[in-house]
Design a protein around this motif. Sequence first.
Motif, PDB file in Angstrom:
ATOM      1  N   ALA A   1       0.846  -1.196   0.000  1.00 33.91           N
ATOM      2  CA  ALA A   1       0.000   0.000   0.000  1.00 33.91           C
ATOM      3  C   ALA A   1       0.879   1.243   0.000  1.00 33.91           C
ATOM      4  O   ALA A   1       1.926   1.275   0.652  1.00 33.91           O
ATOM      5  CB  ALA A   1      -0.919   0.013   1.219  1.00 33.91           C
ATOM      6  N   VAL A   2       0.450   2.245  -0.756  1.00 38.75           N
ATOM      7  CA  VAL A   2       1.087   3.561  -0.754  1.00 38.75           C
ATOM      8  C   VAL A   2      -0.033   4.592  -0.640  1.00 38.75           C
ATOM      9  O   VAL A   2      -1.168   4.330  -1.038  1.00 38.75           O
ATOM     10  CB  VAL A   2       1.927   3.817  -2.033  1.00 38.75           C
ATOM     11  CG1 VAL A   2       3.093   2.851  -2.120  1.00 38.75           C
ATOM     12  CG2 VAL A   2       1.079   3.750  -3.278  1.00 38.75           C
ATOM     13  N   MET A   3       0.295   5.749  -0.112  1.00 35.90           N
ATOM     14  CA  MET A   3      -0.721   6.791   0.005  1.00 35.90           C
ATOM     15  C   MET A   3      -1.218   7.166  -1.384  1.00 35.90           C
ATOM     16  O   MET A   3      -0.446   7.273  -2.328  1.00 35.90           O
ATOM     17  CB  MET A   3      -0.162   8.031   0.713  1.00 35.90           C
ATOM     18  CG  MET A   3       0.116   7.809   2.188  1.00 35.90           C
ATOM     19  SD  MET A   3      -1.303   7.212   3.138  1.00 35.90           S
ATOM     20  CE  MET A   3      -2.435   8.586   2.966  1.00 35.90           C
ATOM     21  N   ALA A   4      -2.511   7.358  -1.496  1.00 37.60           N
ATOM     22  CA  ALA A   4      -3.117   7.745  -2.770  1.00 37.60           C
ATOM     23  C   ALA A   4      -2.813   9.205  -3.067  1.00 37.60           C
ATOM     24  O   ALA A   4      -2.657  10.020  -2.151  1.00 37.60           O
ATOM     25  CB  ALA A   4      -4.619   7.522  -2.732  1.00 37.60           C
ATOM     26  N   ASP A   5      -2.759   9.518  -4.327  1.00 36.19           N
ATOM     27  CA  ASP A   5      -2.630  10.892  -4.772  1.00 36.19           C
ATOM     28  C   ASP A   5      -3.859  11.669  -4.301  1.00 36.19           C
ATOM     29  O   ASP A   5      -4.988  11.160  -4.376  1.00 36.19           O
ATOM     30  CB  ASP A   5      -2.537  10.905  -6.305  1.00 36.19           C
ATOM     31  CG  ASP A   5      -2.519  12.295  -6.869  1.00 36.19           C
ATOM     32  OD1 ASP A   5      -1.502  12.992  -6.687  1.00 36.19           O
ATOM     33  OD2 ASP A   5      -3.538  12.683  -7.490  1.00 36.19           O
ATOM     34  N   VAL A   6      -3.658  12.881  -3.812  1.00 32.26           N
ATOM     35  CA  VAL A   6      -4.766  13.684  -3.278  1.00 32.26           C
ATOM     36  C   VAL A   6      -5.862  13.881  -4.320  1.00 32.26           C
ATOM     37  O   VAL A   6      -7.049  13.719  -4.018  1.00 32.26           O
ATOM     38  CB  VAL A   6      -4.257  15.045  -2.746  1.00 32.26           C
ATOM     39  CG1 VAL A   6      -5.417  15.951  -2.364  1.00 32.26           C
ATOM     40  CG2 VAL A   6      -3.337  14.846  -1.551  1.00 32.26           C
ATOM     41  N   ALA A   7      -5.487  14.198  -5.539  1.00 28.16           N
ATOM     42  CA  ALA A   7      -6.494  14.425  -6.588  1.00 28.16           C
ATOM     43  C   ALA A   7      -7.292  13.148  -6.849  1.00 28.16           C
ATOM     44  O   ALA A   7      -8.516  13.204  -7.041  1.00 28.16           O
ATOM     45  CB  ALA A   7      -5.840  14.913  -7.870  1.00 28.16           C
ATOM     46  N   ALA A   8      -6.632  12.006  -6.844  1.00 30.34           N
ATOM     47  CA  ALA A   8      -7.334  10.726  -7.051  1.00 30.34           C
ATOM     48  C   ALA A   8      -8.285  10.449  -5.896  1.00 30.34           C
ATOM     49  O   ALA A   8      -9.409   9.976  -6.110  1.00 30.34           O
ATOM     50  CB  ALA A   8      -6.330   9.587  -7.198  1.00 30.34           C
ATOM     51  N   ALA A   9      -7.855  10.748  -4.684  1.00 26.07           N
ATOM     52  CA  ALA A   9      -8.707  10.548  -3.513  1.00 26.07           C
ATOM     53  C   ALA A   9      -9.942  11.439  -3.587  1.00 26.07           C
ATOM     54  O   ALA A   9     -11.065  11.004  -3.298  1.00 26.07           O
ATOM     55  CB  ALA A   9      -7.925  10.820  -2.228  1.00 26.07           C
ATOM     56  N   GLU A  10      -9.755  12.679  -3.992  1.00 29.63           N
ATOM     57  CA  GLU A  10     -10.883  13.605  -4.103  1.00 29.63           C
ATOM     58  C   GLU A  10     -11.859  13.153  -5.191  1.00 29.63           C
ATOM     59  O   GLU A  10     -13.074  13.176  -4.979  1.00 29.63           O
ATOM     60  CB  GLU A  10     -10.382  15.028  -4.366  1.00 29.63           C
ATOM     61  CG  GLU A  10      -9.667  15.628  -3.175  1.00 29.63           C
ATOM     62  CD  GLU A  10      -9.117  17.023  -3.428  1.00 29.63           C
ATOM     63  OE1 GLU A  10      -8.907  17.753  -2.435  1.00 29.63           O
ATOM     64  OE2 GLU A  10      -8.893  17.398  -4.605  1.00 29.63           O
ATOM     65  N   ARG A  11     -11.332  12.727  -6.338  1.00 30.27           N
ATOM     66  CA  ARG A  11     -12.204  12.254  -7.429  1.00 30.27           C
ATOM     67  C   ARG A  11     -12.988  11.017  -7.005  1.00 30.27           C
ATOM     68  O   ARG A  11     -14.175  10.896  -7.279  1.00 30.27           O
ATOM     69  CB  ARG A  11     -11.378  11.921  -8.676  1.00 30.27           C
ATOM     70  CG  ARG A  11     -11.079  13.079  -9.572  1.00 30.27           C
ATOM     71  CD  ARG A  11     -10.500  12.638 -10.911  1.00 30.27           C
ATOM     72  NE  ARG A  11      -9.397  11.696 -10.814  1.00 30.27           N
ATOM     73  CZ  ARG A  11      -8.120  12.020 -10.615  1.00 30.27           C
ATOM     74  NH1 ARG A  11      -7.788  13.293 -10.485  1.00 30.27           N
ATOM     75  NH2 ARG A  11      -7.189  11.092 -10.556  1.00 30.27           N
ATOM     76  N   ALA A  12     -12.330  10.096  -6.342  1.00 33.66           N
ATOM     77  CA  ALA A  12     -12.960   8.824  -5.991  1.00 33.66           C
ATOM     78  C   ALA A  12     -13.997   8.949  -4.879  1.00 33.66           C
ATOM     79  O   ALA A  12     -14.940   8.170  -4.815  1.00 33.66           O
ATOM     80  CB  ALA A  12     -11.899   7.808  -5.579  1.00 33.66           C
ATOM     81  N   THR A  13     -13.820   9.947  -4.010  1.00 31.29           N
ATOM     82  CA  THR A  13     -14.732  10.081  -2.871  1.00 31.29           C
ATOM     83  C   THR A  13     -15.794  11.152  -3.075  1.00 31.29           C
ATOM     84  O   THR A  13     -16.855  11.085  -2.459  1.00 31.29           O
ATOM     85  CB  THR A  13     -13.958  10.418  -1.583  1.00 31.29           C
ATOM     86  OG1 THR A  13     -13.314  11.694  -1.731  1.00 31.29           O
ATOM     87  CG2 THR A  13     -12.943   9.339  -1.245  1.00 31.29           C
ATOM     88  N   GLY A  14     -15.481  12.150  -3.893  1.00 34.45           N
ATOM     89  CA  GLY A  14     -16.396  13.274  -4.053  1.00 34.45           C
ATOM     90  C   GLY A  14     -16.221  14.335  -2.975  1.00 34.45           C
ATOM     91  O   GLY A  14     -16.985  15.297  -2.913  1.00 34.45           O
ATOM     92  N   TYR A  15     -15.212  14.176  -2.149  1.00 33.44           N
ATOM     93  CA  TYR A  15     -14.921  15.123  -1.070  1.00 33.44           C
ATOM     94  C   TYR A  15     -13.569  15.796  -1.327  1.00 33.44           C
ATOM     95  O   TYR A  15     -12.749  15.273  -2.073  1.00 33.44           O
ATOM     96  CB  TYR A  15     -14.840  14.400   0.282  1.00 33.44           C
ATOM     97  CG  TYR A  15     -16.130  13.782   0.763  1.00 33.44           C
ATOM     98  CD1 TYR A  15     -17.233  14.563   1.076  1.00 33.44           C
ATOM     99  CD2 TYR A  15     -16.231  12.407   0.934  1.00 33.44           C
ATOM    100  CE1 TYR A  15     -18.411  13.990   1.547  1.00 33.44           C
ATOM    101  CE2 TYR A  15     -17.400  11.825   1.410  1.00 33.44           C
ATOM    102  CZ  TYR A  15     -18.486  12.628   1.710  1.00 33.44           C
ATOM    103  OH  TYR A  15     -19.640  12.058   2.180  1.00 33.44           O
ATOM    104  N   VAL A  16     -13.340  16.939  -0.657  1.00 34.21           N
ATOM    105  CA  VAL A  16     -12.039  17.600  -0.753  1.00 34.21           C
ATOM    106  C   VAL A  16     -11.151  17.130   0.393  1.00 34.21           C
ATOM    107  O   VAL A  16     -11.644  16.788   1.476  1.00 34.21           O
ATOM    108  CB  VAL A  16     -12.154  19.147  -0.738  1.00 34.21           C
ATOM    109  CG1 VAL A  16     -12.935  19.644  -1.928  1.00 34.21           C
ATOM    110  CG2 VAL A  16     -12.757  19.649   0.552  1.00 34.21           C
TER     111      VAL A  16
END
Length: 165
Positions: free
Chosen positions: A90-105
């Motif tokens: 596991a590695v930390m997800a890219d912030v932009a990918a996390a935001e796109r996948a969750t719909g949150y900032v």
Amino acid sequence: MAKRTRTSGGTPATVALTAAGIAFEVRPYEHDPRATSYGMEAAEALGADPARVFKTLLASLDGRLVVGIVPVSGQLDLKALARALGGSKAVMADVAAAERATGYVAGGISPVGQKRAHPTVLDDSALEHETILVSGGRRGFDVELAPRDLVAVTAAVTATIARRD
């Protein structure tokens, strides 16, 4: 703790909690845009023990996004997260990918009401508390709920995934 019914102005998290019949309390606070740690800011602003305030982090586990929920007083142990979900790395997800996948900032990512459900692990220290606080879906807005209810609504597993500072 009284169940809150939010008919308007709610976040996807509060809408999902209400729809699931989960009792929760909204805990808004004044967000400081200069804050460097959103989780510690929430704990301080709400006067809550940092061990009861949990942050939602996304990681990439063998190419798929997963969620780790850990106390703001600690850090996510990526190896432990991978073990908990039967993965290898596991590695930390890219912030932009996390935001796109969750719909949150970032800084307001809730484990509840994400655009798509992701495999989720809640640090087992949450079970030591009657209630915990997690992001309610935006900066400056937490929800307080029973950890077992969070497990139920997110289909999470519990495991030791936090390193204590």
